[in-house]
Design a protein around this motif. Structure first.
Motif, PDB file in Angstrom:
ATOM      1  N   SER A  27      57.160  30.619  48.373  1.00 44.40           N
ATOM      2  CA  SER A  27      56.464  29.643  49.206  1.00 44.40           C
ATOM      3  C   SER A  27      57.126  28.278  49.084  1.00 44.40           C
ATOM      4  O   SER A  27      57.492  27.841  47.998  1.00 44.40           O
ATOM      5  CB  SER A  27      55.002  29.536  48.761  1.00 44.40           C
ATOM      6  OG  SER A  27      54.359  28.498  49.448  1.00 44.40           O
ATOM      7  N   TRP A  28      57.261  27.604  50.221  1.00 45.59           N
ATOM      8  CA  TRP A  28      57.826  26.253  50.225  1.00 45.59           C
ATOM      9  C   TRP A  28      56.784  25.214  49.871  1.00 45.59           C
ATOM     10  O   TRP A  28      57.084  24.020  49.824  1.00 45.59           O
ATOM     11  CB  TRP A  28      58.427  25.946  51.591  1.00 45.59           C
ATOM     12  CG  TRP A  28      59.700  26.684  51.804  1.00 45.59           C
ATOM     13  CD1 TRP A  28      59.858  27.868  52.472  1.00 45.59           C
ATOM     14  CD2 TRP A  28      60.985  26.307  51.315  1.00 45.59           C
ATOM     15  NE1 TRP A  28      61.163  28.251  52.429  1.00 45.59           N
ATOM     16  CE2 TRP A  28      61.890  27.301  51.734  1.00 45.59           C
ATOM     17  CE3 TRP A  28      61.459  25.237  50.571  1.00 45.59           C
ATOM     18  CZ2 TRP A  28      63.230  27.256  51.427  1.00 45.59           C
ATOM     19  CZ3 TRP A  28      62.797  25.180  50.269  1.00 45.59           C
ATOM     20  CH2 TRP A  28      63.668  26.184  50.696  1.00 45.59           C
ATOM     21  N   LEU A  29      55.570  25.627  49.601  1.00 46.08           N
ATOM     22  CA  LEU A  29      54.508  24.717  49.202  1.00 46.08           C
ATOM     23  C   LEU A  29      54.820  24.074  47.850  1.00 46.08           C
ATOM     24  O   LEU A  29      54.259  23.031  47.504  1.00 46.08           O
ATOM     25  CB  LEU A  29      53.182  25.476  49.123  1.00 46.08           C
ATOM     26  CG  LEU A  29      51.896  24.673  49.092  1.00 46.08           C
ATOM     27  CD1 LEU A  29      51.787  23.825  50.350  1.00 46.08           C
ATOM     28  CD2 LEU A  29      50.717  25.589  48.977  1.00 46.08           C
ATOM     29  N   GLY A  30      55.749  24.652  47.116  1.00 52.10           N
ATOM     30  CA  GLY A  30      56.147  24.099  45.832  1.00 52.10           C
ATOM     31  C   GLY A  30      56.719  22.698  45.941  1.00 52.10           C
ATOM     32  O   GLY A  30      56.673  21.923  44.980  1.00 52.10           O
ATOM     33  N   TRP A  33      54.013  20.325  45.297  1.00 53.17           N
ATOM     34  CA  TRP A  33      53.693  20.278  43.865  1.00 53.17           C
ATOM     35  C   TRP A  33      54.708  19.435  43.104  1.00 53.17           C
ATOM     36  O   TRP A  33      54.351  18.722  42.164  1.00 53.17           O
ATOM     37  CB  TRP A  33      53.627  21.686  43.278  1.00 53.17           C
ATOM     38  CG  TRP A  33      52.417  22.447  43.720  1.00 53.17           C
ATOM     39  CD1 TRP A  33      52.400  23.549  44.509  1.00 53.17           C
ATOM     40  CD2 TRP A  33      51.052  22.160  43.395  1.00 53.17           C
ATOM     41  NE1 TRP A  33      51.097  23.954  44.703  1.00 53.17           N
ATOM     42  CE2 TRP A  33      50.263  23.126  44.029  1.00 53.17           C
ATOM     43  CE3 TRP A  33      50.436  21.167  42.638  1.00 53.17           C
ATOM     44  CZ2 TRP A  33      48.878  23.128  43.913  1.00 53.17           C
ATOM     45  CZ3 TRP A  33      49.062  21.181  42.520  1.00 53.17           C
ATOM     46  CH2 TRP A  33      48.296  22.151  43.156  1.00 53.17           C
ATOM     47  N   ILE A  34      55.954  19.510  43.498  1.00 49.48           N
ATOM     48  CA  ILE A  34      56.978  18.687  42.848  1.00 49.48           C
ATOM     49  C   ILE A  34      56.718  17.211  43.128  1.00 49.48           C
ATOM     50  O   ILE A  34      56.868  16.362  42.238  1.00 49.48           O
ATOM     51  CB  ILE A  34      58.387  19.107  43.297  1.00 49.48           C
ATOM     52  CG1 ILE A  34      58.724  20.467  42.706  1.00 49.48           C
ATOM     53  CG2 ILE A  34      59.431  18.078  42.897  1.00 49.48           C
ATOM     54  CD1 ILE A  34      60.020  21.047  43.175  1.00 49.48           C
ATOM     55  N   MET A  35      56.323  16.891  44.349  1.00 54.72           N
ATOM     56  CA  MET A  35      55.993  15.502  44.665  1.00 54.72           C
ATOM     57  C   MET A  35      54.806  15.023  43.840  1.00 54.72           C
ATOM     58  O   MET A  35      54.798  13.896  43.337  1.00 54.72           O
ATOM     59  CB  MET A  35      55.691  15.354  46.149  1.00 54.72           C
ATOM     60  CG  MET A  35      56.901  15.474  47.027  1.00 54.72           C
ATOM     61  SD  MET A  35      56.397  15.251  48.733  1.00 54.72           S
ATOM     62  CE  MET A  35      57.840  15.837  49.571  1.00 54.72           C
ATOM     63  N   MET A  36      53.807  15.867  43.681  1.00 59.89           N
ATOM     64  CA  MET A  36      52.649  15.507  42.874  1.00 59.89           C
ATOM     65  C   MET A  36      53.051  15.320  41.408  1.00 59.89           C
ATOM     66  O   MET A  36      52.547  14.409  40.730  1.00 59.89           O
ATOM     67  CB  MET A  36      51.562  16.570  42.976  1.00 59.89           C
ATOM     68  CG  MET A  36      50.312  16.220  42.196  1.00 59.89           C
ATOM     69  SD  MET A  36      49.046  17.469  42.341  1.00 59.89           S
ATOM     70  CE  MET A  36      48.303  16.967  43.871  1.00 59.89           C
ATOM     71  N   ALA A  37      53.966  16.136  40.931  1.00 58.49           N
ATOM     72  CA  ALA A  37      54.455  15.980  39.558  1.00 58.49           C
ATOM     73  C   ALA A  37      55.170  14.640  39.398  1.00 58.49           C
ATOM     74  O   ALA A  37      55.026  13.969  38.365  1.00 58.49           O
ATOM     75  CB  ALA A  37      55.389  17.135  39.194  1.00 58.49           C
ATOM     76  N   GLY A  38      55.922  14.242  40.396  1.00 61.96           N
ATOM     77  CA  GLY A  38      56.607  12.955  40.340  1.00 61.96           C
ATOM     78  C   GLY A  38      55.641  11.790  40.286  1.00 61.96           C
ATOM     79  O   GLY A  38      55.827  10.849  39.503  1.00 61.96           O
TER      80      GLY A  38
END
Length: 64
Positions: A27-30, A33-38
């Motif tokens: 899924s490209w939804l990750g 999640w990476i943006m949220m981690a940043g």
């Protein structure tokens, strides 16, 4: 470490885990999640630096 920094760090770790799971499932939804981690990583660093600056300012006031 301030409580807000601990919570932001926990959110960062969970967001990275969610990104890994998303990408593993194809899924490209990750990317979200990476943006949220940043964002949560930046919140962690900001909270730690602010607490360190407040502590240093308090020490200057007491000793100065």
């Amino acid at each position: 470490m301030p409580r807000l920094a601990v919570f932001a760090l926990a959110a960062c770790v969970l967001a990275i885990a969610a990104a890994v799971v998303s990408f593993a499932r194809g899924s490209w939804l990750g990317i979200l999640w990476i943006m949220m981690a940043g964002v949560s990583s930046n919140m962690t660093w900001f909270s730690v630096r602010r607490a360190k600056a407040e502590r240093a300012a308090g020490e200057r006031t007491v000793t100065g």
